[in-house]
Design an enzyme around this catalytic site. Structure first.
Site, mmCIF file in Angstrom:
data_model
loop_
_atom_site.group_PDB
_atom_site.id
_atom_site.type_symbol
_atom_site.label_atom_id
_atom_site.label_comp_id
_atom_site.label_asym_id
_atom_site.label_seq_id
_atom_site.Cartn_x
_atom_site.Cartn_y
_atom_site.Cartn_z
ATOM 1 N N CYS A 47 23.657 70.874 46.921
ATOM 2 C CA CYS A 47 22.904 69.620 46.818
ATOM 3 C C CYS A 47 21.507 69.896 47.378
ATOM 4 C CB CYS A 47 23.618 68.557 47.652
ATOM 5 S SG CYS A 47 22.674 67.049 47.934
ATOM 6 N N HIS A 48 20.535 69.083 46.966
ATOM 7 C CA HIS A 48 19.183 69.325 47.479
ATOM 8 C C HIS A 48 19.074 69.129 48.983
ATOM 9 C CE1 HIS A 48 18.085 69.711 43.302
ATOM 10 N NE2 HIS A 48 17.032 70.342 43.764
ATOM 11 N N THR A 49 20.030 68.412 49.559
ATOM 12 C CA THR A 49 19.996 68.259 51.018
ATOM 13 C C THR A 49 20.328 69.595 51.708
ATOM 14 O OG1 THR A 49 20.600 65.958 50.700
ATOM 15 C CG2 THR A 49 20.811 66.822 52.929
ATOM 16 N N HIS A 69 28.113 70.696 51.515
ATOM 17 C CA HIS A 69 28.786 69.414 51.781
ATOM 18 C C HIS A 69 29.279 68.738 50.507
ATOM 19 C CE1 HIS A 69 24.612 68.361 50.933
ATOM 20 N NE2 HIS A 69 25.042 67.161 50.596
ATOM 21 N N GLU A 70 29.376 69.507 49.396
ATOM 22 C CA GLU A 70 29.835 68.885 48.140
ATOM 23 C C GLU A 70 30.936 69.786 47.602
ATOM 24 O OE1 GLU A 70 26.594 66.849 45.678
ATOM 25 O OE2 GLU A 70 27.448 68.166 44.174
ATOM 26 N N CYS A 99 36.505 56.323 60.123
ATOM 27 C CA CYS A 99 37.617 56.338 61.089
ATOM 28 C C CYS A 99 38.441 55.059 61.024
ATOM 29 C CB CYS A 99 37.092 56.569 62.505
ATOM 30 S SG CYS A 99 36.329 55.112 63.261
ATOM 31 N N CYS A 102 35.973 52.336 64.514
ATOM 32 C CA CYS A 102 34.749 52.148 65.295
ATOM 33 C C CYS A 102 34.058 50.852 64.880
ATOM 34 C CB CYS A 102 33.803 53.344 65.118
ATOM 35 S SG CYS A 102 32.963 53.380 63.518
ATOM 36 N N CYS A 105 32.832 50.951 61.230
ATOM 37 C CA CYS A 105 33.906 50.836 60.234
ATOM 38 C C CYS A 105 34.484 49.428 60.211
ATOM 39 C CB CYS A 105 35.012 51.846 60.532
ATOM 40 S SG CYS A 105 34.553 53.538 60.107
ATOM 41 N N CYS A 113 29.935 55.614 59.772
ATOM 42 C CA CYS A 113 30.988 55.637 60.801
ATOM 43 C C CYS A 113 30.405 56.304 62.034
ATOM 44 C CB CYS A 113 32.192 56.419 60.288
ATOM 45 S SG CYS A 113 33.420 56.790 61.561
ATOM 46 N N ARG A 117 29.757 61.134 64.538
ATOM 47 C CA ARG A 117 28.388 61.420 64.091
ATOM 48 C C ARG A 117 27.597 62.190 65.152
ATOM 49 N NH1 ARG A 117 24.566 63.080 62.447
ATOM 50 N NH2 ARG A 117 23.072 62.369 60.884
ATOM 51 N N CYS A 177 29.190 64.265 47.132
ATOM 52 C CA CYS A 177 27.857 63.765 47.490
ATOM 53 C C CYS A 177 27.088 63.127 46.335
ATOM 54 C CB CYS A 177 27.016 64.850 48.157
ATOM 55 S SG CYS A 177 25.422 64.203 48.701
ATOM 56 N N ARG A 372 23.668 70.408 38.844
ATOM 57 C CA ARG A 372 24.552 70.929 39.877
ATOM 58 C C ARG A 372 25.073 72.304 39.460
ATOM 59 N NH1 ARG A 372 22.450 67.960 43.166
ATOM 60 N NH2 ARG A 372 23.602 66.594 44.579
HETATM 61 N N1 LIG Z 1 20.871 59.210 50.674
HETATM 62 C C1 LIG Z 1 21.855 60.002 50.344
HETATM 63 O O1 LIG Z 1 23.013 59.766 50.690
HETATM 64 C C2 LIG Z 1 21.583 61.223 49.522
HETATM 65 C C3 LIG Z 1 22.639 61.926 48.924
HETATM 66 C C4 LIG Z 1 22.343 63.016 48.106
HETATM 67 C C5 LIG Z 1 21.053 63.436 47.926
HETATM 68 N N2 LIG Z 1 20.049 62.752 48.562
HETATM 69 C C6 LIG Z 1 18.654 63.109 48.358
HETATM 70 O O2 LIG Z 1 18.273 62.585 47.092
HETATM 71 C C7 LIG Z 1 17.166 63.328 46.574
HETATM 72 C C8 LIG Z 1 17.429 63.717 45.142
HETATM 73 O O3 LIG Z 1 18.469 64.637 45.048
HETATM 74 P P1 LIG Z 1 18.720 65.435 43.676
HETATM 75 O O4 LIG Z 1 19.844 66.360 43.936
HETATM 76 O O5 LIG Z 1 18.822 64.498 42.545
HETATM 77 O O6 LIG Z 1 17.328 66.230 43.602
HETATM 78 P P2 LIG Z 1 16.524 66.901 42.396
HETATM 79 O O7 LIG Z 1 15.510 67.785 43.011
HETATM 80 O O8 LIG Z 1 17.471 67.460 41.398
HETATM 81 O O9 LIG Z 1 15.785 65.689 41.675
HETATM 82 C C9 LIG Z 1 14.527 65.254 42.029
HETATM 83 C C10 LIG Z 1 13.742 64.932 40.754
HETATM 84 O O10 LIG Z 1 12.499 64.370 41.150
HETATM 85 C C11 LIG Z 1 11.470 64.872 40.309
HETATM 86 N N3 LIG Z 1 10.200 64.727 41.027
HETATM 87 C C12 LIG Z 1 9.707 65.508 42.024
HETATM 88 N N4 LIG Z 1 8.522 65.022 42.461
HETATM 89 C C13 LIG Z 1 8.270 63.918 41.733
HETATM 90 C C14 LIG Z 1 7.210 62.961 41.720
HETATM 91 N N5 LIG Z 1 6.195 63.061 42.553
HETATM 92 N N6 LIG Z 1 7.284 61.927 40.842
HETATM 93 C C15 LIG Z 1 8.333 61.809 39.980
HETATM 94 N N7 LIG Z 1 9.365 62.693 39.950
HETATM 95 C C16 LIG Z 1 9.339 63.724 40.817
HETATM 96 C C17 LIG Z 1 11.883 66.295 40.005
HETATM 97 O O11 LIG Z 1 11.284 66.768 38.811
HETATM 98 C C18 LIG Z 1 13.407 66.149 39.878
HETATM 99 O O12 LIG Z 1 13.786 65.871 38.542
HETATM 100 C C19 LIG Z 1 16.974 64.494 47.542
HETATM 101 O O13 LIG Z 1 15.959 64.122 48.464
HETATM 102 C C20 LIG Z 1 18.306 64.578 48.267
HETATM 103 O O14 LIG Z 1 18.168 65.180 49.529
HETATM 104 C C21 LIG Z 1 20.289 61.666 49.320
HETATM 105 N N1 LIG Z 2 19.480 65.087 59.052
HETATM 106 C C1 LIG Z 2 18.509 64.412 58.257
HETATM 107 C C2 LIG Z 2 19.119 63.204 57.584
HETATM 108 C C3 LIG Z 2 19.591 63.579 56.265
HETATM 109 C C4 LIG Z 2 20.149 62.363 55.580
HETATM 110 O O1 LIG Z 2 19.528 61.321 55.499
HETATM 111 N N2 LIG Z 2 21.329 62.529 55.085
HETATM 112 C C5 LIG Z 2 21.920 61.532 54.221
HETATM 113 C C6 LIG Z 2 22.833 62.241 53.313
HETATM 114 S S1 LIG Z 2 22.021 63.369 52.290
HETATM 115 C C7 LIG Z 2 23.288 64.023 51.432
HETATM 116 O O2 LIG Z 2 22.813 64.871 50.518
HETATM 117 C C8 LIG Z 2 22.802 60.560 54.991
HETATM 118 O O3 LIG Z 2 23.783 60.077 54.490
HETATM 119 N N3 LIG Z 2 22.445 60.249 56.166
HETATM 120 C C9 LIG Z 2 23.233 59.404 57.025
HETATM 121 C C10 LIG Z 2 23.789 60.203 58.149
HETATM 122 O O4 LIG Z 2 23.436 61.380 58.250
HETATM 123 O O5 LIG Z 2 24.591 59.663 58.923
HETATM 124 C C11 LIG Z 2 17.347 63.940 59.049
HETATM 125 O O6 LIG Z 2 17.501 63.768 60.271
HETATM 126 O O7 LIG Z 2 16.305 63.765 58.424
HETATM 127 ZN ZN LIG Z 3 24.107 65.908 49.257
HETATM 128 ZN ZN LIG Z 4 34.278 54.682 62.121
#
Ligand SMILES: NC(=O)c1ccc[n+]([C@@H]2O[C@H](COP(=O)([O-])OP(=O)(O)OC[C@H]3O[C@@H](n4cnc5c(N)ncnc54)[C@H](O)[C@@H]3O)[C@@H](O)[C@H]2O)c1
Ligand SMILES: N[C@@H](CCC(=O)N[C@@H](CSCO)C(=O)NCC(=O)O)C(=O)O
Ligand SMILES: [Zn+2]
Ligand SMILES: [Zn+2]
Length: 377
Positions: A47-49, A69-70, A99, A102, A105, A113, A117, A177, A372
């Protein structure tokens, strides 16, 4: 089982330093302690994270560590007091725990949760605040409570979802994820209604899963925004109805979208991790009710900004972690939805490699062609 209670030596990809190629090592994985589960990981995606933490931009990033994580796998052994899974169960490790006890939850208001954490944020297990991984005597940090770039990992019992053993692990690993995050951002966080206009910034896996979720929710216009034109053709298959490349416009992208939609969209989703785009995503929302959901993860030190007037005049700014899904309860339901052909997974898998090829997989992830890449572990 012959390995129960013993240290297992297996292959894992260790990140020793930010941006330095991962090293496939013989890693020693200690047996699970009370409340822990040792899992044999069979398939993991990137994943990009993972790339974000590896880049050194994650304030919680610790090295050396085992990222990932995936994933999906099979329980090898369980520690004392673990009742909800047993050896042989098919599971998905969940970076967001559940859990059920907590205050988070119990609140009914969030999927976050609080139980473990604190420990997962510092790369250790809660029981003794230590790692279960080591290489030649040196401890290796855990990551997100999952560390799936390893043939075996140890996770907290509140971080494993038991799934249908008939589900193909090489596919359902994605439910750890990206896909749930996008679907849940629409269904749980924004609660998009039929007939809505939706804007999605970033058409990677997460953005496409938002599109899939929005289509299922009956959204009428689903506008995909990406700086890479190659993303559009594929995005149509996930429900995107219109495509905008900000590079084709002189006006700020929020203005382009406001003009296209008679005053702004009902819902927008930032799926990139870019704080200026987060602002644009908020500001393209309709006055009075438009809601913007931040999904992308931005680097350490980055902050969001907008004129408070944007919120005073009724726009709502939200964020989502794992799409608001309660992991242990709802990941098995998502697996069932996939098995019933109600949600896509196969279409997000563009590449398949092995754990040994993980550095190539990271290159692919940065190449723009890859959604992916699933690694056989
Ligand atoms: N919040 C969460 O729980 C959670 C879970 C998973 C992933 N994420 C985050 O979500 C984001 C996306 O993940 P992904 O796997 O789809 O990533 P990815 O890199 O595959 O997709 C990002 C897309 O954004 C485009 N892009 C980049 N800069 C841009 C801009 N300025 N304007 C328009 N488009 C632009 C890229 O071309 C790409 O298609 C990442 O930051 C990842 O860390 C968050
Ligand atoms: N450690 C990072 C935070 C990263 C973050 O925001 N993680 C998301 C999941 S990304 C999955 O690809 C999330 O769910 N956060 C909630 C949590 O971590 O509890 C930072 O500190 O920037
Ligand atoms: Zn992820
Ligand atoms: Zn909990």
């Amino acid at each position: 089982m012959a390995t129960q209670g013993k240290v297992i030596t297996c292959k894992a990809a260790v990140a020793y330093e930010p941006n330095k190629p991962l090293v496939i090592e013989d890693v020693e994985v200690a047996p699970p302690q009370a409340g822990e589960v040792r899992v044999q990981i069979l398939f993991t995606a990137l994943c990009h994270t993972d790339a974000y933490t590896w880049s050194g931009k994650d304030p919680e990033g610790l090295f050396p560590c085992i990222l990932g994580h995936e994933a999906a796998g099979i329980v090898e052994s369980v520690g004392e007091g673990v009742t909800e899974v047993q050896p042989g169960d098919h599971v998905i490790p969940c970076y967001q725990a559940e859990c059920k006890e907590c205050k988070f939850c119990k609140s009914g208001k969030t999927n976050l949760c609080g139980k473990i954490r604190g420990a997962t944020g510092v790369g250790v297990m809660m029981n003794d605040k230590k790692s279960r991984f080591s290489v030649r005597g040196t401890p290796i940090y855990h990551f997100m409570g999952t560390s799936t770039f390893s043939q075996y990992t140890v996770v907290h019992d509140v971080s494993v979802a038991k799934i249908d053993p008939k589900a193909p692990l090489e596919k359902v690993c994605l439910l750890g994820c990206g896909v749930p995050t996008g679907l849940g951002a629409v269904w749980n966080t924004a609660k998009v209604e039929a007939g809505s206009n939706v804007a999605i910034f970033g058409l990677g896996t997460v953005g496409l899963a938002v599109a899939e979720g929005a289509k299922a929710a009956g959204a009428s216009r689903i506008i995909g925004i990406d700086i890479d034109n190659r993303k559009f053709d594929r995005a149509k298959d996930f429900g995107v109805t219109e495509f905008v490349n900000p590079k084709d416009h002189e006006k700020p992208i929020q203005q382009v979208l406001v003009d296209m939609t008679d005053g702004g969209v009902d819902y927008s989703f930032e799926c990139i991790g870019n704080v200026s785009i987060m602002r644009a995503a908020l500001e393209c929302c309709h006055k009075g009710w438009g809601t913007s959901v931040i999904v992308g993860v931005a680097a350490s030190g980055q902050e969001i900004a907008t004129r408070p007037f944007q919120l005073v005049t009724g726009r709502v700014w939200k964020g989502t972690a794992f799409g608001g899904f309660k992991s242990r309860s709802q990941v098995p339901q998502l697996v069932d939805k996939y098995m019933n052909k109600e949600i896509k997974i196969d279409e997000y898998i563009t590449h398949n490699l092995t754990l040994e090829e993980i550095n190539k997989a990271f290159d692919l992830l940065h190449g723009g062609d890859c959604l992916r890449c699933v690694l056989e572990v």
